[in-house]
Design a protein around this motif. Structure first.
Motif, PDB file in Angstrom:
ATOM      1  N   VAL A 152     -26.496   4.413 -16.688  1.00 52.46           N
ATOM      2  CA  VAL A 152     -25.412   5.013 -15.902  1.00 52.46           C
ATOM      3  C   VAL A 152     -25.974   6.027 -14.912  1.00 52.46           C
ATOM      4  CG1 VAL A 152     -23.392   6.527 -15.996  1.00 52.46           C
ATOM      5  CG2 VAL A 152     -23.612   4.644 -17.624  1.00 52.46           C
ATOM      6  N   GLU A 153     -26.884   6.879 -15.382  1.00 57.40           N
ATOM      7  CA  GLU A 153     -27.471   7.887 -14.495  1.00 57.40           C
ATOM      8  C   GLU A 153     -28.279   7.240 -13.377  1.00 57.40           C
ATOM      9  OE1 GLU A 153     -26.702  11.106 -14.502  1.00 57.40           O
ATOM     10  OE2 GLU A 153     -25.290  10.411 -16.039  1.00 57.40           O
ATOM     11  N   ARG A 154     -28.957   6.155 -13.709  1.00 58.30           N
ATOM     12  CA  ARG A 154     -29.739   5.440 -12.690  1.00 58.30           C
ATOM     13  C   ARG A 154     -28.829   4.837 -11.624  1.00 58.30           C
ATOM     14  NH1 ARG A 154     -31.840   3.482  -9.172  1.00 58.30           N
ATOM     15  NH2 ARG A 154     -33.749   2.235  -8.995  1.00 58.30           N
ATOM     16  N   LEU A 155     -27.641   4.404 -12.031  1.00 58.76           N
ATOM     17  CA  LEU A 155     -26.718   3.744 -11.107  1.00 58.76           C
ATOM     18  C   LEU A 155     -25.772   4.715 -10.398  1.00 58.76           C
ATOM     19  CD1 LEU A 155     -25.755   0.659 -13.294  1.00 58.76           C
ATOM     20  CD2 LEU A 155     -27.136   0.628 -11.212  1.00 58.76           C
ATOM     21  N   ARG A 156     -25.711   5.937 -10.874  1.00 62.65           N
ATOM     22  CA  ARG A 156     -24.737   6.895 -10.344  1.00 62.65           C
ATOM     23  C   ARG A 156     -24.785   7.026  -8.814  1.00 62.65           C
ATOM     24  NH1 ARG A 156     -21.687  10.408 -13.018  1.00 62.65           N
ATOM     25  NH2 ARG A 156     -22.889  10.105 -14.939  1.00 62.65           N
ATOM     26  N   PRO A 157     -25.974   7.101  -8.191  1.00 65.74           N
ATOM     27  CA  PRO A 157     -25.996   7.229  -6.729  1.00 65.74           C
ATOM     28  C   PRO A 157     -25.619   5.940  -5.992  1.00 65.74           C
ATOM     29  CG  PRO A 157     -28.064   7.981  -7.730  1.00 65.74           C
ATOM     30  CD  PRO A 157     -27.333   7.196  -8.760  1.00 65.74           C
ATOM     31  N   ALA A 158     -25.613   4.811  -6.713  1.00 70.22           N
ATOM     32  CA  ALA A 158     -25.460   3.515  -6.046  1.00 70.22           C
ATOM     33  C   ALA A 158     -24.099   2.866  -6.240  1.00 70.22           C
ATOM     34  CB  ALA A 158     -26.547   2.554  -6.541  1.00 70.22           C
ATOM     35  N   ILE A 159     -23.356   3.280  -7.252  1.00 69.52           N
ATOM     36  CA  ILE A 159     -22.081   2.638  -7.569  1.00 69.52           C
ATOM     37  C   ILE A 159     -20.943   3.629  -7.394  1.00 69.52           C
ATOM     38  CG2 ILE A 159     -20.685   1.698  -9.458  1.00 69.52           C
ATOM     39  CD1 ILE A 159     -23.025   0.182 -10.443  1.00 69.52           C
ATOM     40  N   GLY A 160     -19.867   3.150  -6.769  1.00 74.44           N
ATOM     41  CA  GLY A 160     -18.718   4.022  -6.553  1.00 74.44           C
ATOM     42  C   GLY A 160     -17.468   3.220  -6.267  1.00 74.44           C
ATOM     43  N   PRO A 161     -16.433   3.878  -5.756  1.00 73.86           N
ATOM     44  CA  PRO A 161     -15.174   3.195  -5.449  1.00 73.86           C
ATOM     45  C   PRO A 161     -15.389   2.000  -4.524  1.00 73.86           C
ATOM     46  CG  PRO A 161     -14.901   5.566  -5.301  1.00 73.86           C
ATOM     47  CD  PRO A 161     -16.371   5.320  -5.476  1.00 73.86           C
ATOM     48  N   GLY A 162     -14.708   0.918  -4.832  1.00 75.09           N
ATOM     49  CA  GLY A 162     -14.833  -0.295  -4.031  1.00 75.09           C
ATOM     50  C   GLY A 162     -15.830  -1.287  -4.582  1.00 75.09           C
ATOM     51  N   ASN A 163     -16.716  -0.824  -5.458  1.00 74.32           N
ATOM     52  CA  ASN A 163     -17.684  -1.735  -6.068  1.00 74.32           C
ATOM     53  C   ASN A 163     -17.049  -2.478  -7.240  1.00 74.32           C
ATOM     54  OD1 ASN A 163     -20.533   0.485  -5.676  1.00 74.32           O
ATOM     55  ND2 ASN A 163     -19.753  -1.063  -4.303  1.00 74.32           N
ATOM     56  N   ARG A 164     -17.329  -3.769  -7.324  1.00 75.17           N
ATOM     57  CA  ARG A 164     -16.879  -4.566  -8.459  1.00 75.17           C
ATOM     58  C   ARG A 164     -18.108  -4.959  -9.270  1.00 75.17           C
ATOM     59  NH1 ARG A 164     -14.091  -9.322  -8.148  1.00 75.17           N
ATOM     60  NH2 ARG A 164     -12.881  -8.682  -9.974  1.00 75.17           N
ATOM     61  N   VAL A 165     -18.049  -4.691 -10.573  1.00 75.73           N
ATOM     62  CA  VAL A 165     -19.202  -4.884 -11.450  1.00 75.73           C
ATOM     63  C   VAL A 165     -18.880  -5.941 -12.499  1.00 75.73           C
ATOM     64  CG1 VAL A 165     -20.748  -3.783 -13.110  1.00 75.73           C
ATOM     65  CG2 VAL A 165     -19.916  -2.487 -11.123  1.00 75.73           C
ATOM     66  N   LEU A 166     -19.771  -6.920 -12.638  1.00 78.31           N
ATOM     67  CA  LEU A 166     -19.659  -7.925 -13.694  1.00 78.31           C
ATOM     68  C   LEU A 166     -20.661  -7.575 -14.781  1.00 78.31           C
ATOM     69  CD1 LEU A 166     -18.471 -10.577 -14.768  1.00 78.31           C
ATOM     70  CD2 LEU A 166     -20.242 -11.800 -13.485  1.00 78.31           C
ATOM     71  N   LEU A 167     -20.165  -7.475 -16.015  1.00 75.97           N
ATOM     72  CA  LEU A 167     -20.987  -7.015 -17.131  1.00 75.97           C
ATOM     73  C   LEU A 167     -20.942  -8.022 -18.278  1.00 75.97           C
ATOM     74  CD1 LEU A 167     -22.660  -4.714 -18.423  1.00 75.97           C
ATOM     75  CD2 LEU A 167     -20.495  -3.636 -19.084  1.00 75.97           C
ATOM     76  N   PRO A 168     -21.842  -9.021 -18.271  1.00 75.47           N
ATOM     77  CA  PRO A 168     -21.914  -9.950 -19.409  1.00 75.47           C
ATOM     78  C   PRO A 168     -22.758  -9.327 -20.520  1.00 75.47           C
ATOM     79  CG  PRO A 168     -23.452 -10.619 -17.692  1.00 75.47           C
ATOM     80  CD  PRO A 168     -22.781  -9.367 -17.202  1.00 75.47           C
ATOM     81  N   ARG A 169     -22.211  -9.257 -21.724  1.00 72.71           N
ATOM     82  CA  ARG A 169     -22.938  -8.583 -22.798  1.00 72.71           C
ATOM     83  C   ARG A 169     -22.395  -9.012 -24.151  1.00 72.71           C
ATOM     84  NH1 ARG A 169     -20.950  -2.340 -23.137  1.00 72.71           N
ATOM     85  NH2 ARG A 169     -18.712  -2.680 -23.246  1.00 72.71           N
ATOM     86  N   ALA A 170     -22.927  -8.421 -25.214  1.00 73.87           N
ATOM     87  CA  ALA A 170     -22.472  -8.747 -26.566  1.00 73.87           C
ATOM     88  C   ALA A 170     -21.012  -8.353 -26.743  1.00 73.87           C
ATOM     89  CB  ALA A 170     -23.336  -8.028 -27.598  1.00 73.87           C
ATOM     90  N   LYS A 171     -20.310  -9.111 -27.552  1.00 73.38           N
ATOM     91  CA  LYS A 171     -18.886  -8.849 -27.768  1.00 73.38           C
ATOM     92  C   LYS A 171     -18.663  -7.494 -28.419  1.00 73.38           C
ATOM     93  CE  LYS A 171     -14.710 -10.840 -29.809  1.00 73.38           C
ATOM     94  NZ  LYS A 171     -14.144 -11.978 -30.584  1.00 73.38           N
ATOM     95  N   GLU A 172     -19.500  -7.163 -29.394  1.00 75.82           N
ATOM     96  CA  GLU A 172     -19.345  -5.901 -30.107  1.00 75.82           C
ATOM     97  C   GLU A 172     -20.452  -4.950 -29.683  1.00 75.82           C
ATOM     98  OE1 GLU A 172     -19.345  -6.795 -34.227  1.00 75.82           O
ATOM     99  OE2 GLU A 172     -17.498  -7.971 -34.152  1.00 75.82           O
ATOM    100  N   THR A 173     -20.116  -4.026 -28.817  1.00 73.32           N
ATOM    101  CA  THR A 173     -21.104  -3.067 -28.342  1.00 73.32           C
ATOM    102  C   THR A 173     -20.398  -1.806 -27.893  1.00 73.32           C
ATOM    103  OG1 THR A 173     -23.040  -2.818 -26.890  1.00 73.32           O
ATOM    104  CG2 THR A 173     -21.090  -3.869 -25.945  1.00 73.32           C
ATOM    105  N   ARG A 174     -21.169  -0.778 -27.593  1.00 72.57           N
ATOM    106  CA  ARG A 174     -20.566   0.493 -27.200  1.00 72.57           C
ATOM    107  C   ARG A 174     -19.916   0.386 -25.821  1.00 72.57           C
ATOM    108  NH1 ARG A 174     -24.104   5.137 -26.842  1.00 72.57           N
ATOM    109  NH2 ARG A 174     -25.588   3.748 -25.861  1.00 72.57           N
ATOM    110  N   ASP A 175     -18.948   1.275 -25.568  1.00 72.22           N
ATOM    111  CA  ASP A 175     -18.191   1.238 -24.317  1.00 72.22           C
ATOM    112  C   ASP A 175     -18.738   2.173 -23.244  1.00 72.22           C
ATOM    113  OD1 ASP A 175     -16.373  -0.621 -25.292  1.00 72.22           O
ATOM    114  OD2 ASP A 175     -15.093   0.931 -26.164  1.00 72.22           O
TER     115      ASP A 175
END
Length: 219
Positions: free
Chosen positions: A71-94
Protein backbone atom coordinates in the motif's frame (compact mmCIF):
# COMPACT_ATOMS: atom_id res chain seq x y z
CA UNK A 1 -10.89 -10.83 -17.04
CA UNK A 2 -13.44 -10.07 -19.74
CA UNK A 3 -13.43 -6.44 -18.56
CA UNK A 4 -9.66 -6.20 -18.19
CA UNK A 5 -9.40 -3.19 -20.50
CA UNK A 6 -11.42 -1.12 -18.02
CA UNK A 7 -8.83 -1.44 -15.24
CA UNK A 8 -5.85 0.83 -14.62
CA UNK A 9 -3.93 -1.47 -12.30
CA UNK A 10 -3.70 -5.19 -11.69
CA UNK A 11 -2.21 -6.32 -8.38
CA UNK A 12 -0.92 -9.83 -7.67
CA UNK A 13 -0.35 -10.95 -4.08
CA UNK A 14 1.07 -14.44 -4.68
CA UNK A 15 2.54 -16.79 -7.25
CA UNK A 16 -0.64 -18.85 -6.88
CA UNK A 17 -2.63 -15.87 -8.10
CA UNK A 18 -0.44 -15.67 -11.21
CA UNK A 19 -0.89 -19.40 -11.84
CA UNK A 20 -4.67 -19.23 -11.54
CA UNK A 21 -4.96 -16.18 -13.80
CA UNK A 22 -2.81 -18.00 -16.35
CA UNK A 23 -5.18 -20.97 -16.24
CA UNK A 24 -8.20 -18.75 -16.79
CA UNK A 25 -6.55 -16.88 -19.64
CA UNK A 26 -5.61 -20.19 -21.25
CA UNK A 27 -9.18 -21.47 -20.84
CA UNK A 28 -10.35 -18.41 -22.78
CA UNK A 29 -7.76 -19.00 -25.46
CA UNK A 30 -6.03 -15.67 -24.85
CA UNK A 31 -2.57 -14.71 -23.68
CA UNK A 32 -1.11 -12.21 -21.27
CA UNK A 33 -0.89 -9.29 -23.71
CA UNK A 34 -3.87 -7.47 -22.18
CA UNK A 35 -2.38 -7.84 -18.68
CA UNK A 36 1.00 -6.63 -19.92
CA UNK A 37 -0.64 -3.38 -21.05
CA UNK A 38 -1.84 -2.66 -17.51
CA UNK A 39 0.11 -1.09 -14.69
CA UNK A 40 1.03 -4.09 -12.54
CA UNK A 41 2.15 -4.47 -8.93
CA UNK A 42 3.36 -7.58 -7.10
CA UNK A 43 3.68 -8.40 -3.41
CA UNK A 44 7.25 -9.67 -3.77
CA UNK A 45 10.06 -10.79 -6.10
CA UNK A 46 8.81 -14.36 -6.56
CA UNK A 47 5.44 -13.08 -7.76
CA UNK A 48 7.15 -10.50 -9.97
CA UNK A 49 9.35 -13.23 -11.46
CA UNK A 50 6.30 -15.39 -12.19
CA UNK A 51 4.72 -12.44 -14.02
CA UNK A 52 7.93 -11.75 -15.94
CA UNK A 53 7.79 -15.29 -17.30
CA UNK A 54 4.56 -14.24 -19.02
CA UNK A 55 6.08 -11.06 -20.42
CA UNK A 56 4.53 -8.78 -17.81
CA UNK A 57 6.63 -5.90 -16.50
CA UNK A 58 5.96 -5.23 -12.83
CA UNK A 59 5.99 -1.57 -11.95
CA UNK A 60 5.81 -1.78 -8.17
CA UNK A 61 7.24 -4.26 -5.64
CA UNK A 62 7.52 -3.26 -1.96
CA UNK A 63 10.74 -3.62 0.01
CA UNK A 64 8.85 -5.56 2.67
CA UNK A 65 6.71 -8.31 1.21
CA UNK A 66 3.35 -7.77 2.87
CA UNK A 67 0.15 -5.87 2.14
CA UNK A 68 0.89 -2.84 4.33
CA UNK A 69 4.19 -2.19 2.55
CA UNK A 70 2.59 -2.66 -0.86
CA UNK A 71 0.00 0.00 0.00
CA UNK A 72 2.78 2.43 0.91
CA UNK A 73 4.61 1.62 -2.31
CA UNK A 74 1.46 2.34 -4.33
CA UNK A 75 0.32 5.40 -2.38
CA UNK A 76 1.98 7.94 -4.74
CA UNK A 77 0.70 6.13 -7.84
CA UNK A 78 -2.93 5.21 -7.10
CA UNK A 79 -5.78 7.61 -6.47
CA UNK A 80 -9.29 8.67 -7.48
CA UNK A 81 -10.26 7.49 -10.94
CA UNK A 82 -8.02 4.43 -10.86
CA UNK A 83 -9.68 1.03 -11.19
CA UNK A 84 -7.79 -1.86 -9.60
CA UNK A 85 -8.26 -5.57 -10.30
CA UNK A 86 -7.11 -7.76 -7.42
CA UNK A 87 -7.09 -11.53 -8.07
CA UNK A 88 -6.13 -13.31 -4.86
CA UNK A 89 -7.00 -16.04 -2.36
CA UNK A 90 -10.62 -16.16 -1.26
CA UNK A 91 -9.75 -16.03 2.43
CA UNK A 92 -7.23 -13.29 3.10
CA UNK A 93 -6.84 -10.02 4.94
CA UNK A 94 -8.69 -6.92 3.73
CA UNK A 95 -5.76 -4.51 4.11
CA UNK A 96 -5.20 -3.93 0.40
CA UNK A 97 -8.86 -3.47 -0.45
CA UNK A 98 -9.57 -1.13 2.46
CA UNK A 99 -6.47 1.02 2.07
CA UNK A 100 -6.63 1.33 -1.72
CA UNK A 101 -10.26 2.41 -1.47
CA UNK A 102 -9.20 5.02 1.08
CA UNK A 103 -6.87 6.36 -1.59
CA UNK A 104 -9.91 6.81 -3.83
CA UNK A 105 -9.38 3.82 -6.09
CA UNK A 106 -12.18 1.53 -7.22
CA UNK A 107 -11.09 -2.00 -6.26
CA UNK A 108 -12.55 -5.18 -7.74
CA UNK A 109 -11.57 -8.18 -5.66
CA UNK A 110 -11.70 -11.55 -7.45
CA UNK A 111 -11.24 -14.84 -5.55
CA UNK A 112 -8.78 -16.63 -7.84
CA UNK A 113 -8.25 -19.63 -5.56
CA UNK A 114 -9.10 -20.96 -2.12
CA UNK A 115 -6.96 -22.64 0.50
CA UNK A 116 -8.60 -25.59 2.22
CA UNK A 117 -7.70 -27.72 5.16
CA UNK A 118 -6.67 -31.24 4.15
CA UNK A 119 -7.98 -33.89 6.52
CA UNK A 120 -6.27 -36.84 4.82
CA UNK A 121 -3.26 -37.94 6.82
CA UNK A 122 -4.23 -35.94 9.91
CA UNK A 123 -4.13 -39.00 12.17
CA UNK A 124 -0.66 -39.96 10.90
CA UNK A 125 0.53 -36.38 11.42
CA UNK A 126 -0.94 -36.36 14.92
CA UNK A 127 0.91 -39.56 15.75
CA UNK A 128 4.22 -38.29 14.34
CA UNK A 129 4.02 -35.10 16.38
CA UNK A 130 3.09 -36.99 19.53
CA UNK A 131 6.03 -39.35 19.00
CA UNK A 132 8.51 -36.51 18.50
CA UNK A 133 9.24 -37.59 14.92
CA UNK A 134 8.82 -34.06 13.52
CA UNK A 135 11.43 -31.41 14.25
CA UNK A 136 9.87 -28.37 12.56
CA UNK A 137 6.61 -27.06 11.17
CA UNK A 138 6.68 -24.26 8.59
CA UNK A 139 3.88 -21.79 7.94
CA UNK A 140 3.90 -19.83 4.69
CA UNK A 141 0.67 -17.91 5.26
CA UNK A 142 -1.90 -17.21 7.93
CA UNK A 143 -4.28 -19.68 6.31
CA UNK A 144 -1.73 -22.52 6.50
CA UNK A 145 -1.09 -21.72 10.16
CA UNK A 146 -4.81 -21.63 10.91
CA UNK A 147 -5.66 -24.78 8.96
CA UNK A 148 -2.80 -26.71 10.53
CA UNK A 149 -3.54 -25.60 14.08
CA UNK A 150 -7.23 -26.43 13.79
CA UNK A 151 -6.38 -30.06 13.06
CA UNK A 152 -5.50 -30.36 16.75
CA UNK A 153 -7.12 -29.61 20.06
CA UNK A 154 -5.52 -27.05 22.34
CA UNK A 155 -4.41 -29.88 24.61
CA UNK A 156 -2.73 -31.69 21.70
CA UNK A 157 -0.90 -28.53 20.63
CA UNK A 158 0.37 -27.97 24.17
CA UNK A 159 1.65 -31.55 24.31
CA UNK A 160 4.07 -31.23 21.38
CA UNK A 161 4.77 -27.53 20.87
CA UNK A 162 7.81 -27.57 23.17
CA UNK A 163 9.45 -30.26 21.03
CA UNK A 164 8.76 -28.70 17.62
CA UNK A 165 10.36 -25.65 16.03
CA UNK A 166 7.79 -23.29 14.52
CA UNK A 167 8.95 -21.35 11.45
CA UNK A 168 6.76 -18.57 10.02
CA UNK A 169 7.33 -16.69 6.79
CA UNK A 170 6.53 -13.29 8.29
CA UNK A 171 4.98 -11.36 11.20
CA UNK A 172 1.36 -11.65 10.06
CA UNK A 173 1.66 -15.43 9.79
CA UNK A 174 3.52 -15.55 13.11
CA UNK A 175 0.72 -13.60 14.78
CA UNK A 176 -1.86 -16.10 13.49
CA UNK A 177 0.20 -19.04 14.75
CA UNK A 178 0.54 -17.35 18.14
CA UNK A 179 -3.26 -17.11 18.40
CA UNK A 180 -3.24 -20.91 18.55
CA UNK A 181 -0.50 -21.09 21.16
CA UNK A 182 2.27 -21.72 18.61
CA UNK A 183 4.91 -19.01 19.12
CA UNK A 184 7.34 -18.64 16.24
CA UNK A 185 10.96 -19.70 16.73
CA UNK A 186 12.24 -18.86 13.26
CA UNK A 187 11.26 -15.98 10.98
CA UNK A 188 13.35 -14.67 8.08
CA UNK A 189 14.07 -10.99 7.57
CA UNK A 190 12.87 -11.35 3.97
CA UNK A 191 9.37 -12.78 3.74
CA UNK A 192 9.89 -15.38 1.01
CA UNK A 193 9.90 -19.18 1.00
CA UNK A 194 13.60 -19.47 0.01
CA UNK A 195 14.51 -17.08 2.84
CA UNK A 196 12.38 -19.11 5.25
CA UNK A 197 14.17 -22.31 4.22
CA UNK A 198 17.57 -20.67 4.71
CA UNK A 199 16.57 -19.28 8.09
CA UNK A 200 15.39 -22.69 9.27
CA UNK A 201 18.59 -24.37 8.08
CA UNK A 202 20.65 -21.71 9.84
CA UNK A 203 18.62 -22.15 13.01
CA UNK A 204 19.26 -25.89 13.16
CA UNK A 205 22.95 -25.39 12.40
CA UNK A 206 23.24 -23.26 15.54
CA UNK A 207 20.59 -24.57 17.92
CA UNK A 208 20.44 -28.24 18.95
CA UNK A 209 17.08 -29.89 19.06
CA UNK A 210 15.56 -29.75 22.52
CA UNK A 211 12.91 -31.78 24.24
CA UNK A 212 11.63 -28.95 26.43
CA UNK A 213 10.11 -25.53 25.82
CA UNK A 214 12.21 -22.98 23.91
CA UNK A 215 12.35 -19.24 23.88
CA UNK A 216 11.15 -17.38 20.80
CA UNK A 217 13.71 -16.80 18.07
CA UNK A 218 13.63 -14.73 14.90
CA UNK A 219 16.21 -14.96 12.14
Amino acid sequence: LDALDTFTWMIFTSVNGVVMVDRRLSARGVGWAAVARKRVAAIGPATAEALAEHGVRVEAVPDEYRAEALVERLRPAIGPGNRVLLPRAKETRDVLVVELRRLGASVTEVPAYQTRRVENGASRLRGALAAGAIDAVTFTSSSTARNFAELFSEEERRAWRGRVTIASIGPITAATAAEYGLPTDVMPSEYTIPALARALADYFSRVPRRSGPRGRRSV
